[in-house]
Design a protein around this motif. Sequence first.
Motif, mmCIF file in Angstrom:
data_model
loop_
_atom_site.group_PDB
_atom_site.id
_atom_site.type_symbol
_atom_site.label_atom_id
_atom_site.label_comp_id
_atom_site.label_asym_id
_atom_site.label_seq_id
_atom_site.Cartn_x
_atom_site.Cartn_y
_atom_site.Cartn_z
ATOM 1 N N HIS A 61 0.801 -1.218 0.000
ATOM 2 C CA HIS A 61 0.000 0.000 0.000
ATOM 3 C C HIS A 61 0.842 1.281 0.000
ATOM 4 C CE1 HIS A 61 -3.517 -2.454 0.583
ATOM 5 N NE2 HIS A 61 -2.899 -3.074 1.575
ATOM 6 N N HIS A 63 2.443 2.755 -2.420
ATOM 7 C CA HIS A 63 2.103 3.587 -3.573
ATOM 8 C C HIS A 63 0.849 4.404 -3.277
ATOM 9 C CE1 HIS A 63 0.311 4.363 -7.581
ATOM 10 N NE2 HIS A 63 1.565 4.589 -7.917
ATOM 11 N N ASP A 64 -0.170 3.752 -2.714
ATOM 12 C CA ASP A 64 -1.405 4.451 -2.369
ATOM 13 C C ASP A 64 -1.161 5.526 -1.318
ATOM 14 O OD1 ASP A 64 -2.834 2.858 -4.129
ATOM 15 O OD2 ASP A 64 -3.444 1.439 -2.559
ATOM 16 N N MET A 65 -0.319 5.223 -0.347
ATOM 17 C CA MET A 65 -0.031 6.179 0.727
ATOM 18 C C MET A 65 0.586 7.458 0.153
ATOM 19 S SD MET A 65 2.327 5.484 4.051
ATOM 20 C CE MET A 65 2.648 6.737 5.274
ATOM 21 N N HIS A 67 0.439 8.570 -3.019
ATOM 22 C CA HIS A 67 -0.485 9.295 -3.892
ATOM 23 C C HIS A 67 -1.627 9.946 -3.113
ATOM 24 C CE1 HIS A 67 1.228 8.865 -7.839
ATOM 25 N NE2 HIS A 67 1.728 7.727 -7.394
ATOM 26 N N ASN A 68 -2.066 9.320 -2.054
ATOM 27 C CA ASN A 68 -3.082 9.955 -1.203
ATOM 28 C C ASN A 68 -2.530 11.230 -0.568
ATOM 29 O OD1 ASN A 68 -5.003 8.013 -1.774
ATOM 30 N ND2 ASN A 68 -4.571 6.814 0.063
ATOM 31 N N PHE A 69 -1.268 11.182 -0.137
ATOM 32 C CA PHE A 69 -0.641 12.361 0.448
ATOM 33 C C PHE A 69 -0.523 13.471 -0.593
ATOM 34 C CE2 PHE A 69 3.162 14.905 1.376
ATOM 35 C CZ PHE A 69 2.776 15.446 2.583
ATOM 36 N N ASN A 71 -2.262 13.934 -3.294
ATOM 37 C CA ASN A 71 -3.604 14.467 -3.584
ATOM 38 C C ASN A 71 -4.088 15.375 -2.457
ATOM 39 O OD1 ASN A 71 -3.771 13.166 -6.053
ATOM 40 N ND2 ASN A 71 -4.774 11.366 -5.200
ATOM 41 N N ALA A 72 -3.805 14.992 -1.215
ATOM 42 C CA ALA A 72 -4.225 15.800 -0.067
ATOM 43 C C ALA A 72 -3.473 17.130 -0.011
ATOM 44 C CB ALA A 72 -4.020 15.027 1.230
ATOM 45 N N GLU A 74 -2.614 19.002 -2.598
ATOM 46 C CA GLU A 74 -2.914 19.907 -3.717
ATOM 47 C C GLU A 74 -3.559 21.204 -3.248
ATOM 48 O OE1 GLU A 74 -5.368 20.055 -7.894
ATOM 49 O OE2 GLU A 74 -4.753 18.102 -7.112
ATOM 50 N N GLU A 99 6.089 14.783 -5.707
ATOM 51 C CA GLU A 99 6.247 13.330 -5.790
ATOM 52 C C GLU A 99 7.724 12.950 -5.895
ATOM 53 O OE1 GLU A 99 4.411 9.516 -8.170
ATOM 54 O OE2 GLU A 99 4.135 11.508 -9.032
#
Length: 102
Positions: A61, A63-65, A67-69, A71-72, A74, A99
Amino acid sequence: RQSFGVSTLTAEALKAFQKDAPLLQGYDEFLDRLQDPKAGALKNTIESFISVFLQRLPNDHEHDMVHNFINAMETPFRTHILWRGCDPQELSDTMSCLESYI
């Protein structure tokens, strides 16, 4: 498992982590803006995330962590005084730089 506290993430340590970052549109400007004292809260948030990320055991997870960060982050970047008013492409470039920074 090695522990990396936020206090150990000095500018030199971060540069070592990022020395192989790809050359992205605006990456040097992104780094310069993060060094501005006005970006202190953003930089602290990013360094805290990196610290937590480095302390985690590897898993599927990650990668998800990340990308969630990103996105948060932005909205905080879009509304921050140093990035306020940037066009959509510049904001997209900033998120790409974030990133790479991470």
